[in-house]
Design an enzyme around this catalytic site. Structure first.
Site, PDB file in Angstrom:
ATOM      1  CD  GLU A   1     145.181  85.638  85.370  1.00 14.88           C
ATOM      2  OE1 GLU A   1     144.852  86.629  84.703  1.00 14.88           O
ATOM      3  OE2 GLU A   1     144.759  85.447  86.524  1.00 14.88           O
TER       4      GLU A   1
ATOM      5  CE1 TYR B   1     146.246  90.897  85.674  1.00 19.33           C
ATOM      6  CE2 TYR B   1     146.076  89.385  83.807  1.00 19.33           C
ATOM      7  CZ  TYR B   1     145.663  89.802  85.067  1.00 19.33           C
ATOM      8  OH  TYR B   1     144.683  89.105  85.708  1.00 19.33           O
TER       9      TYR B   1
ATOM     10  CG  ASP C   1     142.948  93.768  86.235  1.00 19.23           C
ATOM     11  OD1 ASP C   1     142.987  94.611  87.160  1.00 19.23           O
ATOM     12  OD2 ASP C   1     142.165  92.806  86.235  1.00 19.23           O
TER      13      ASP C   1
END
Ligand code: SF4
Length: 353
Positions: A36, A119, A137
């Protein structure tokens, strides 16, 4: 369309169509955290080889926590946005120190890690821990906006909050990780920014943008500032078969990376005049320019750089750098051992050619 219809259709499609990604085979919290961080601002196909090399170099969180910053930056070289790499290393150190080496599994704690925003927290908690937490996102924003003809594009705090709330309401009780990934995957492979592939979309019968033919009008565009053009000169200074390089100050743009010395043009300067002045200011020496090596063009998010690169030698003076954290003389073949910004990597490839 009810949330449960959307969940069923999307999860079924994801089960059949999801792309192979190395972190999906073994989604443990460390691997998801690394993926990520890498995926922030970078596409999947670029990230995959970096992720695989990273896992060989730093197979565990503990290995990353004790690695030197320069080694970590070297493994990030070319991915850009280097603060991500520095934050990931600091996050690993904090997890070692404060959480006994285990990635925290609650929102309040995980958000305390450097570089972890809402996020990344949502992605790790849902994918690695199976918690019912949304992600948002660019891909998710686009799909949401088109599905429900939402005017929100996430440009303001208020519109972003509305999108987070919408996504929260759509999440299934179980399989939130797959659902989040399915949403992102749909945006990345089918609901493309331009000309979405609606015929292939599992949600086409329920999508309001598709029904009204307004796919290309959603999400409404954000106002973007034009990117600035910057002209820069850089010197590859040779002395006794070695090249001078310096490490940028830790604080500031691309901090901690190595570079060839040089800088921006001042008004009315030629590339050569700029280089003479910059080297005098930065190193306290005068140089002789032998020849132009190359011109490098490189785009960053907010500016485009044209880099004029010259081969040079020191004419007079003693090197006494004053605008860097470290400096060194290295052989051409040793340059690969240091992390450089992307534009400088193009120079190194040329020198090693
Ligand atoms: S139908 Fe088209 S616009 Fe709607 S979500 Fe699917 S790909 Fe996107």
């Amino acid at each position: 369309m009810t949330p449960s219809t959307l969940q069923k259709k999307l999860l079924h499609w994801y089960g059949n169509e999801k792309r192979e990604m190395p972190w999906r085979n073994n989604p443990n919290p460390y691997r998801i955290l690394v993926s990520e961080f890498m995926l922030q601002q970078t596409q999947v196909k670029t990230v995959i080889p970096y992720f695989e090399r990273w896992m060989k170099a730093f197979p565990t969180l503990k290995k990353l926590a004790v690695a030197k910053e320069s080694t970590v930056l070297k493994h990030w070289e070319g991915l850009g946005y280097y603060s991500r790499a520095r934050n990931l290393r600091k996050a690993a150190q904090k997890i070692q120190q404060d959480y006994s080496g285990k990635v925290p599994d609650c929102m309040n704690e995980i958000m305390k890690l450097p570089g972890v925003g809402r996020y990344t927290a949502g992605a790790v908690l849902s994918i690695a821990f199976g918690q019912k937490v949304p992600v948002l996102d660019g891909n998710v924003k686009r799909v949401l906006s088109r599905l429900f003809l939402l005017k929100e594009n996430g440009a303001t705090r208020k519109s972003e909050n509305i999108l987070w709330e919408t996504m929260q309401q759509l999440l299934p009780e179980t399989e939130a990780g797959n659902f989040n990934q399915a949403f992102m995957e749909l945006g990345a492979t089918v609901c493309l920014p331009k000309n979405p592939l609606c015929l292939l979309c599992p949600l086409k019968r329920n999508c309001q943008a598709q029904k009204s033919g307004k796919q290309n009008l959603y999400p409404p565009r954000k106002q973007t500032a034009p990117s600035t053009k910057i002209e820069v000169s850089a010197g590859v200074i040779f002395q006794k078969n070695k090249i001078y390089i310096q490490k940028r100050k830790a604080k500031g743009l691309m901090g901690g990376l190595w570079e060839f010395p040089g800088g921006k043009f001042e008004s009315g300067e030629s590339p050569e005049q700029c280089l003479h002045r910059e080297i005098k200011e930065e190193l306290g020496v005068t140089i002789h320019i032998d020849e132009k090596l190359m011109t490098v063009k490189h785009s960053y998010t907010r500016f485009r750089v044209t880099l004029h690169v010259f081969l040079c030698r020191i004419r007079s003076g003693r090197v006494s750098p004053n605008q860097c954290d470290e400096w060194n003389w290295v052989k051409t073949e040793e340059l690969d051992e240091y992390p450089f910004p992307a534009a400088n990597v193009k120079i190194i490839k040329h020198l090693n050619h």
